[in-house]
Scaffold this active site. Structure first.
Site, short mmCIF file in Angstrom:
data_model
loop_
_atom_site.label_atom_id
_atom_site.label_comp_id
_atom_site.label_asym_id
_atom_site.label_seq_id
_atom_site.Cartn_x
_atom_site.Cartn_y
_atom_site.Cartn_z
N HIS A 1 0.87 -1.19 0.00
CA HIS A 1 0.00 0.00 0.00
C HIS A 1 0.90 1.23 0.00
O HIS A 1 1.51 1.56 1.01
CB HIS A 1 -0.90 0.00 1.25
CG HIS A 1 -1.84 1.17 1.31
ND1 HIS A 1 -3.19 1.03 1.55
CD2 HIS A 1 -1.64 2.50 1.18
CE1 HIS A 1 -3.76 2.21 1.54
NE2 HIS A 1 -2.83 3.14 1.33
N HIS B 1 1.47 5.43 -1.61
CA HIS B 1 1.06 6.61 -2.37
C HIS B 1 2.29 7.22 -3.04
O HIS B 1 3.19 7.68 -2.35
CB HIS B 1 0.42 7.66 -1.45
CG HIS B 1 -0.85 7.17 -0.82
ND1 HIS B 1 -2.08 7.34 -1.41
CD2 HIS B 1 -1.06 6.49 0.33
CE1 HIS B 1 -3.01 6.78 -0.64
NE2 HIS B 1 -2.43 6.25 0.42
N LYS C 1 -9.39 -0.58 -5.65
CA LYS C 1 -9.42 0.08 -4.34
C LYS C 1 -10.79 0.66 -4.05
O LYS C 1 -11.34 1.41 -4.86
CB LYS C 1 -8.38 1.21 -4.32
CG LYS C 1 -8.39 2.06 -3.07
CD LYS C 1 -7.84 1.33 -1.87
CE LYS C 1 -8.05 2.14 -0.60
NZ LYS C 1 -6.81 2.40 0.11
N HIS D 1 -10.35 0.70 2.10
CA HIS D 1 -10.14 1.69 3.17
C HIS D 1 -11.30 1.51 4.13
O HIS D 1 -12.42 1.91 3.83
CB HIS D 1 -10.09 3.12 2.62
CG HIS D 1 -9.83 4.13 3.69
ND1 HIS D 1 -8.64 4.81 3.81
CD2 HIS D 1 -10.58 4.55 4.75
CE1 HIS D 1 -8.67 5.60 4.87
NE2 HIS D 1 -9.85 5.46 5.45
N HIS E 1 -4.33 -0.93 6.09
CA HIS E 1 -3.88 -0.10 7.22
C HIS E 1 -4.78 -0.23 8.45
O HIS E 1 -5.35 0.74 8.92
CB HIS E 1 -3.69 1.36 6.82
CG HIS E 1 -4.79 1.95 5.96
ND1 HIS E 1 -6.12 1.88 6.27
CD2 HIS E 1 -4.72 2.62 4.79
CE1 HIS E 1 -6.81 2.50 5.34
NE2 HIS E 1 -5.99 2.95 4.42
N ASP F 1 1.46 2.56 3.53
CA ASP F 1 0.62 3.75 3.39
C ASP F 1 1.47 5.01 3.47
O ASP F 1 1.01 6.04 3.96
CB ASP F 1 -0.49 3.77 4.45
CG ASP F 1 -1.62 4.73 4.09
OD1 ASP F 1 -1.66 5.20 2.93
OD2 ASP F 1 -2.46 5.00 4.96
O1 DOR Z 1 -3.33 9.10 6.01
C1 DOR Z 1 -3.73 8.85 4.88
N1 DOR Z 1 -3.23 9.48 3.80
N2 DOR Z 1 -4.69 7.93 4.74
C2 DOR Z 1 -5.26 7.70 3.54
O2 DOR Z 1 -6.12 6.87 3.47
C3 DOR Z 1 -4.88 8.50 2.36
C4 DOR Z 1 -3.53 9.03 2.49
C5 DOR Z 1 -3.22 10.09 1.46
O3 DOR Z 1 -3.52 9.90 0.28
O4 DOR Z 1 -2.65 11.13 1.83
ZN ZN Z 2 -3.37 5.08 1.81
#
Ligand code: DOR
Ligand code: ZN
Length: 346
Positions: A14, A16, A100, A137, A175, A248
Site C-alpha cells: 500500500h 502513495h 481500491k 479503506h 492499514h 501507506d
Molecule cells: O493518512 C492517509 N493518507 N490515509 C489515507 O487513506 C490517504 C492518504 C493520502 O492519500 O494522503
Molecule cells: Zn493510503
C-alpha cells in the site's frame, strides 16, 4: 543476536506515489529497498479506468532512476460508475493487480468513492469471479460516528455484509488500526488479509495530541489507543500469513500538513525498513520480519516472492534526513522518536 539479517527483498502492499514532481522525489525512496508496491489510485482526478492506470504506470516507470528496478502494481479506484468489463479487461491484460474501495469522503481525495454500495455490486461480483482482489479503506464516514470508532463500525456495517454477499471475493483490509480489525481478520477464512503500516506499529493517539498537536503523526485511519497498537504489533510479529506490510507512506508538503486543516498522511518510505527492524527486534521477532515484509503479501496476492535479497546491518544509530525537498516545498520524514540501529546495507 546476530548483527546482520538477510531477507528476501520486501514489497510494499500500500503506497502513495502521487504524480509529477512529488512522484519524482518520493519514488526512489521506495524503489531503493522495495521490489514492488501496490500503487494507490487517489490522484486528482483518480485513476479510474484501465487507460488511466496504463498512463499512470508509464509515468511511474519514466520517473524511475535508470539504476533502480521497481515494479508498480497498479490499482483502479472503484466508483459507482465503474464498468465491470473495463475492470476485467485491465485485469486480463495484467495491467492491474487490485481495485481500491474508498468510502466517499473517508480520506484524502476520496470524493469520487462509493456512497451507495449497491451500485458497485456488479463490479464486486465480477471481481470475485475473475479473482481480482479488493483493497479496502475500512472506515465509515457517517457524521454521527466518532472518528476513533469508524474502523470498527465499518467492519459491522459495510465489510462483513459485502463479504457475505460476495462469496469468493478476496479482500485486503488496509492499514488496520484496531484490535477489532485484528480479531475480525483472524476469524475470517483465507479470502481476507490485512495490511499494517509502519507508523501504526510505532504511534498511538497520544503521539498526535499530547504536549501540543503534531500534524506529522496525523493519518487516516487515525492512530488509536495503546492497546490497539499492541494488538497490531502482536499481529505483525505473530508470523500469521494474513498480516503483511502496507506502509501507506503518504507524502504531503509541510505547507499542507502544518495548517489549520492539515492533510492526513505519514511519509515513511525512506526509513521504513530501519524502523521495522528495530520494532521487530524489540518484540523478539526479527526472524519474522521477512514473512511480514516479503512473504505473506505475495502469498495472498498469488504472486511469486522476490528472488533478490536485502541485508540489514545493526550498528551505531543511523539517521535519515528530516525532510526531502520537492521543488520549493519540504516533505517531513516520519520520526519514530527512538534511535534506529538497523540500516539496509546491501
Ligand atoms: O493518512 C492517509 N493518507 N490515509 C489515507 O487513506 C490517504 C492518504 C493520502 O492519500 O494522503
Ligand atoms: Zn493510503
Amino acid at each position: 543476536m546476530s548483527d546482520s539479517l538477510t531477507i528476501r527483498r520486501p514489497d510494499d502492499w500500500h503506497l502513495h506515489l502521487r504524480d509529477g514532481a512529488m512522484m519524482h522525489a518520493v519514488l526512489p525512496e521506495t524503489a531503493r529497498h522495495f521490489a514492488r508496491a501496490i500503487i494507490m489510485p487517489n490522484l486528482v482526478p483518480p485513476v479510474v479506468t484501465g487507460a488511466d492506470a496504463a498512463a499512470y504506470r508509464h509515468r511511474i516507470l519514466a520517473a524511475l532512476p535508470p539504476e533502480m528496478s521497481f515494479q508498480p502494481l497498479m490499482t483502479l479506484y472503484l466508483t459507482e460508475d465503474t464498468d465491470p468489463d473495463d475492470l476485467a479487461a485491465a485485469h486480463a491484460s495484467g495491467l492491474i493487480t487490485a481495485v481500491k474501495l474508498y468510502p466517499a469522503g473517508a480520506t484524502t481525495n476520496s470524493a469520487s468513492g462509493v456512497a451507495n454500495f449497491d451500485k458497485v455490486r456488479a463490479a464486486l461480483e465480477r471481481m470475485a469471479e475473475i479473482g481480482l482482489p479488493l483493497c479496502v479503506h475500512g472506515e465509515v464516514t457517517a457524521e454521527d460516528i466518532d472518528i476513533f470508532d469508524r474502523e470498527a463500525v465499518f467492519i459491522d456495517r459495510v465489510l462483513d455484509p459485502i463479504r457475505k454477499a460476495t462469496p469468493g471475493l478476496r479482500v485486503i483490509m488496509e492499514h488496520i488500526t484496531t484490535s477489532d480489525a485484528v480479531d475480525y481478520v483472524r476469524t475470517a477464512g483465507d479470502d481476507l488479509a490485512a495490511t499494517i503500516t509502519t507508523h501504526h506499529l510505532v504511534i498511538n493517539r497520544n503521539h498526535i495530541l499530547v504536549g501540543g498537536i503534531r500534524p506529522h503523526y496525523y493519518c487516516l485511519p487515525v492512530a488509536k489507543r495503546e492497546n490497539h497498537r499492541l494488538a497490531l504489533l502482536a499481529a505483525a510479529t505473530s508470523g500469521e500469513t494474513r498480516f503483511f506490510l502496507g506502509t501507506d507512506s503518504a507524502p504531503h508538503p509541510d505547507t499542507a500538513k502544518i495548517t489549520p486543516c492539515g492533510c492526513a498522511g505519514c511519509f515513511t518510505a525512506p526509513n521504513t525498513m530501519s524502523i521495522l527492524a528495530e520494532v521487530f527486534e524489540k518484540a523478539n521477532a526479527l526472524d519474522r520480519l521477512e514473512g511480514f515484509t516479503s512473504l505473506h503479501g505475495p502469498n495472498f496476492y498469488r504472486l511469486p516472492v522476490n528472488t533478490e535479497t536485502i541485508t540489514l546491518t545493526k550498528g551505531a544509530p543511523v539517521t535519515y534526513p528530516n525532510t526531502i525537498s520537492v521543488e520549493d516545498e519540504q516533505i517531513t520524514v516520519f520520526d519514530p522518536e527512538f534511535p534506529l540501529h538497523w540500516s539496509v546495507t546491501a
